[in-house]
Design a protein around this motif. Sequence first.
Motif: not given
Length: 112
Positions: A58-65
């Motif tokens: 989820a942190d990685a998805h947030d960072a990608l967004l």
Amino acid sequence: MSTLNASTGYTNFHLHLGRSPRLIPPLTNENIQSTCRDFPTEVANALEAIVALKTDIADAHDALLASKINQAHHANTHRSFEPTLAVGDLVYLSTAHRRREYLNGNNKRVAK
């Protein structure tokens, strides 16, 4: 070893497996016992590992967004304004490559 992704802040290995890769330790009795302690063997430890993996993803998805938003913002600063068109305005339509695009679309078509 895996390198950190600049956008996510995680390695691909970590996002896929939930932990960082390890070198194979020498097989001694002490190292075998410490390795058994490090890997989750009980249900509670396995659930903690799954929750940690989901949190990291989820942190990685947030960072990608956030990275996508940042890239879009900076790309949009270099774009020119779109012209406003109204019904009845005359516009120039370029058909220079239309025949080539038509022929490349499907082999069953023929341009005359």
